[in-house]
Scaffold this motif. Structure first.
Motif: not given
Lengths: 149, 149
Positions: A44-46, A83, B58, B62, B76-79
């Protein structure tokens, strides 16, 4: 085993895939709006992808973004991994124009989605599959994509 | 020469930098909201960075995302790289919680920004600089960040 989230399946049309990611077209004719879904289970996360997959992801994201900008003569790419509702990792790639319905706001919640006509969808699929034509891109069968439309 | 866009400068507090990116804290206490700005001149899209910089980006994204999630126990991360208003490439990293003011919507335009008190800002800076503590992170002087607050 990787399986595409049913909400992404419902909201999108399958265009094809690159080495890591499936490429989906969002059913919203307001913008050329693609979604990359890395085909890895339970992510669910990069940062949960391993380092090789992360590098492949940014390569695929840039490939898609650059081809979209060229194909549609865009003003800006909007790229986002949100997401909050669908946790399966998926990365939005939205081609923005200064003349589009939501400019300059982000597209989420800005204006109601606009349905594609069957003809417009077929044309969009054709444009996109040609835009991505390389040995790395495996297109999906456009008849299948149009089947339920 | 790279120079930070004046709007990013106004809306954010400088936390420090990694090898490629400056890390800014958005002045919105609703969420831990960081912005990564690759220190390269004249870049507005990720695909305009060379391949090494993209891989570094990236990695840094991360690193920041994972440390944020751990530090604030996020859901949750929002990127996102948007840039419709400020074209200088900058990548939002917003730590989301199911209890935050905008959940589950994206943060842009959702609720008005909430100002940090001087004390809350000092505490946030301290938490973040400790969260990123590695040989790769060069923290900015917190007194400078607080100077105009």
């Amino acid at each position: 085993m990787f399986e595409l989230d049913y909400r992404l399946k419902n909201d999108c049309v399958d265009i094809g895939c690159l080495m890591l990611s499936r490429i989906l077209l969002m059913k919203d004719a307001n913008y050329p709006w693609l979604i990359l879904v890395p085909q890895r289970e339970g992510i669910s996360e990069v940062f949960q992808l391993d380092e090789d997959d992360q590098e492949q992801l940014i390569w695929e994201s840039s490939f898609v973004a650059e081809r979209l900008m060229k194909t549609y003569d865009g003003d800006k790419m909007n790229i986002a991994a949100l997401g909050n509702v669908v946790p399966q990792l998926h990365i939005h790639h939205v081609l923005r124009k200064k003349t589009d319905a939501a400019w300059p706001n982000p597209v989420w919640g800005a204006v109601p989605p606009k349905a594609y006509t069957r003809q417009a969808l077929a044309a969009r699929l054709d444009q996109l599959q040609r835009a991505f034509e390389t040995s790395l891109f495996k297109p999906s069968d456009p008849r299948k994509a149009l089947e339920n439309h």
